[in-house]
Write an enzyme that holds these catalytic residues in place. Structure first.
Site, PDB file in Angstrom:
ATOM      1  N   SER A  13       0.844  -1.188   0.000  1.00  0.00           N
ATOM      2  CA  SER A  13       0.000   0.000   0.000  1.00  0.00           C
ATOM      3  C   SER A  13       0.872   1.227   0.000  1.00  0.00           C
ATOM      4  O   SER A  13       2.028   1.191   0.406  1.00  0.00           O
ATOM      5  CB  SER A  13      -0.866   0.006   1.254  1.00  0.00           C
ATOM      6  OG  SER A  13      -0.008   0.100   2.375  1.00  0.00           O
ATOM      7  N   LYS A  14       0.274   2.331  -0.450  1.00  0.00           N
ATOM      8  CA  LYS A  14       1.117   3.508  -0.634  1.00  0.00           C
ATOM      9  C   LYS A  14       1.523   4.162   0.676  1.00  0.00           C
ATOM     10  O   LYS A  14       2.345   5.052   0.690  1.00  0.00           O
ATOM     11  CB  LYS A  14       0.471   4.500  -1.600  1.00  0.00           C
ATOM     12  CG  LYS A  14      -0.935   4.895  -1.308  1.00  0.00           C
ATOM     13  CD  LYS A  14      -1.442   5.798  -2.436  1.00  0.00           C
ATOM     14  CE  LYS A  14      -2.940   5.949  -2.351  1.00  0.00           C
ATOM     15  NZ  LYS A  14      -3.563   6.372  -3.562  1.00  0.00           N
ATOM     16  N   ARG A  15       0.960   3.690   1.773  1.00  0.00           N
ATOM     17  CA  ARG A  15       1.423   4.226   3.055  1.00  0.00           C
ATOM     18  C   ARG A  15       2.866   3.795   3.333  1.00  0.00           C
ATOM     19  O   ARG A  15       3.610   4.494   3.983  1.00  0.00           O
ATOM     20  CB  ARG A  15       0.504   3.778   4.193  1.00  0.00           C
ATOM     21  CG  ARG A  15      -0.636   4.755   4.432  1.00  0.00           C
ATOM     22  CD  ARG A  15      -1.547   4.284   5.530  1.00  0.00           C
ATOM     23  NE  ARG A  15      -2.174   3.011   5.173  1.00  0.00           N
ATOM     24  CZ  ARG A  15      -2.003   1.882   5.849  1.00  0.00           C
ATOM     25  NH1 ARG A  15      -1.249   1.851   6.923  1.00  0.00           N
ATOM     26  NH2 ARG A  15      -2.594   0.774   5.451  1.00  0.00           N
TER      27      ARG A  15
END
Ligand code: GLU
Length: 486
Positions: A252-254
């Site tokens: 995920s882009k986190r």
């Protein structure tokens, strides 16, 4: 004659092109190319609420950047088009009608509020639609629909028995029908759901191998039931493992950037991206780590696909990108830097190749070039760095001594018989000896004078690239600056 392999990537245009989706595209592409088949792009844009303008264009741009060329798609056309689901609504409706006529689907008039209530009351138990509208007489339902009453169309899942399919990577998968919901096929806005559209399109587009991410496994039994209901033979299925964060959660882009075009903007080479993705999900027969797209295509095998979720590792990815940067011929690297916009405007053309040659070893991302090569383009401020510090940061030499050394350096350089790295180094060493300086200290003064930095590309090679005139001008300017040193 065997059937031609046809694979597809079916992105939903709901955001940036995800790197995980590129991995799925890579495998679809490799398998189609290896089999002499065709690779199709289909845009699954039936979720109007999540539609993002420009997402399709970015996806196609990402595919093209990675050289995962497609044979059919919304931009290139093809015999099975249109390739955007929003342009195929009549086709889905026609198939829904067929299912209604054969009793394999039914109209559902339950309002959203009722369904929400139902979901709330079902916490922890068997969930799903309670099939209330399945009891409505079809003729009655057709009348209500004709009168304009809002409704959906649902698949009539057989209440008993099992649904099974073979996943090419995971073997046979069996699901009890009673755990499968009466899936909505056509929404009340007339758009198909993903499940309806994917089955109809895969069939009508002649897709032979559905290769997609593991998160779709749970949907596959519904798709199999739909194929059955429509009297069709399902394709073969391969569910690829999801790429994961180090804590095993879905990438995920986190944690890591997931937009593949971000990697382009950072200066990852497409060769490195496909290499890294190929390495993540698949092992080469000789465990090779560095390989081209073409080598991947040739060696790709379902047997060598890893079914446990590969973990995304940015350090490894960067390492691989550095490998690819070093593999490029210098002129090609310079051309790429330029075409990808990493060479700052006004960068002197005659120094570009030289700078690239000296920096090639050091770059992990092309984006680093502009800063790393700044002193090839322009003079940088010297600051007090000309005063070579000792380990504790105190000046090793007094300002007056540095001043004298810079003046001497100037005349040595002005009189150098040859302007090449070896001759320049020999001259500077001789001067250090004459002045009673350690060569390293004198080199640091010279380095700061020429580059404005304490750490740089190899000094004398750099000076060779910059040329006599520019180096002399810089050393002279440094000389005037030493006058202001404390
Ligand atoms: N539109 C789906 C996606 O965004 C495609 C799933 C499939 O390949 O069946 O991933």
């Amino acid at each position: 004659m065997t059937e031609t392999v046809r694979t597809r990537i079916a992105p939903s245009p709901t955001g940036d092109p995800h790197i995980g989706n590129m991995y799925v595209a890579l495998v679809n592409w490799a398998f189609a190319r290896q089999s002499g088949g065709r690779f199709i792009v289909r845009i699954e844009d039936t979720d109007r609420a999540r539609f993002v303008e420009g997402a399709e264009r970015m996806f196609l741009e990402a595919l093209a950047w990675l050289c995962l060329t497609h044979d059919e798609g919304p931009d290139v056309g093809g015999p099975a088009g249109p390739y955007r689901q929003s342009e195929r609504l009549a086709i889905y409706r026609e198939h829904a009608e067929r299912l209604l006529a054969s009793g394999r689907a039914y109209r559902c008039f339950c309002a959203a509020e009722r369904l929400a209530e139902l979901r709330k009351s079902q916490k922890g138990e068997v969930t799903g639609y309670d099939r209330r509208c399945r009891a409505i007489d079809p003729a009655d339902a057709a009348r209500r629909a004709a009168a304009g009453q809002p409704h959906t169309v649902r698949l009539a899942v057989p209440p008993e028995g099992q649904t099974r399919f073979t996943d090419g990577l995971r073997g046979e998968i069996v699901i009890e029908n009673r755990s499968i919901d009466d899936q909505v096929l056509i929404k009340s806005d007339g758009y198909p759901t993903y499940h309806m559209a994917v089955v109809v399109d895969d069939r009508l587009m002649g897709v032979t191998h559905v290769v997609r991410a593991e998160e779709w496994i749970v949907s596959t039994p519904k798709h199999i039931l739909l194929y059955e209901a429509l009297g069709w033979q399902p394709p073969l299925y391969y569910h690829l493992p999801l790429i994961r964060n180090p804590d095993r959660s879905k990438l995920s882009k986190r944690r890591n950037p997931t937009n593949v075009l971000w990697y382009r903007q950072e200066g990852f080479l497409p060769e490195a991206v496909v290499n890294y993705l190929g390495l993540l999900g698949h092992s080469m027969p000789d465990q090779r780590e560095v390989f081209t797209l073409d080598e991947f295509r040739a060696e790709f095998s379902w047997r060598r696909v890893n079914t446990t979720g590969p973990v995304f590792d940015m350090d490894k990815f960067e390492w691989l990108n550095g490998m690819w940067i070093r593999r490029l011929p210098v002129d090609e690297l310079a051309a790429r830097l330029r075409s990808e916009g990493f060479v700052p405007e006004g960068f002197p053309q005659d120094r570009l190749l030289g700078a690239v040659r000296l920096l090639q070893e050091r770059l992990k991302r092309l984006k680093e070039f502009a800063d790393a090569a700044a002193y090839f383009a322009a003079r940088l401020p010297y600051e007090a760095a000309l005063l070579v510090p000792d380990k504790k940061g105190k000046p090793l030499k007094a300002a007056a001594e540095v001043r004298a050394a810079v003046a001497e350096l100037r005349s040595v350089l002005a009189c150098a018989a040859e302007w090449n790295a070896a001759a320049l180094e020999a001259g500077a060493r001789a001067l250090a000896e004459r002045l009673g300086w350690k060569p390293a200290d004198l080199f640091t003064v010279l380095r700061v004078a020429v580059t404005g930095r304490r750490v740089s590309t190899p000094l004398f090679e750099t000076m060779e690239v910059l040329g006599r005139e520019e180096c002399l001008a810089r050393v002279e300017e440094a000389g005037t600056r030493t006058g202001t040193l404390p």
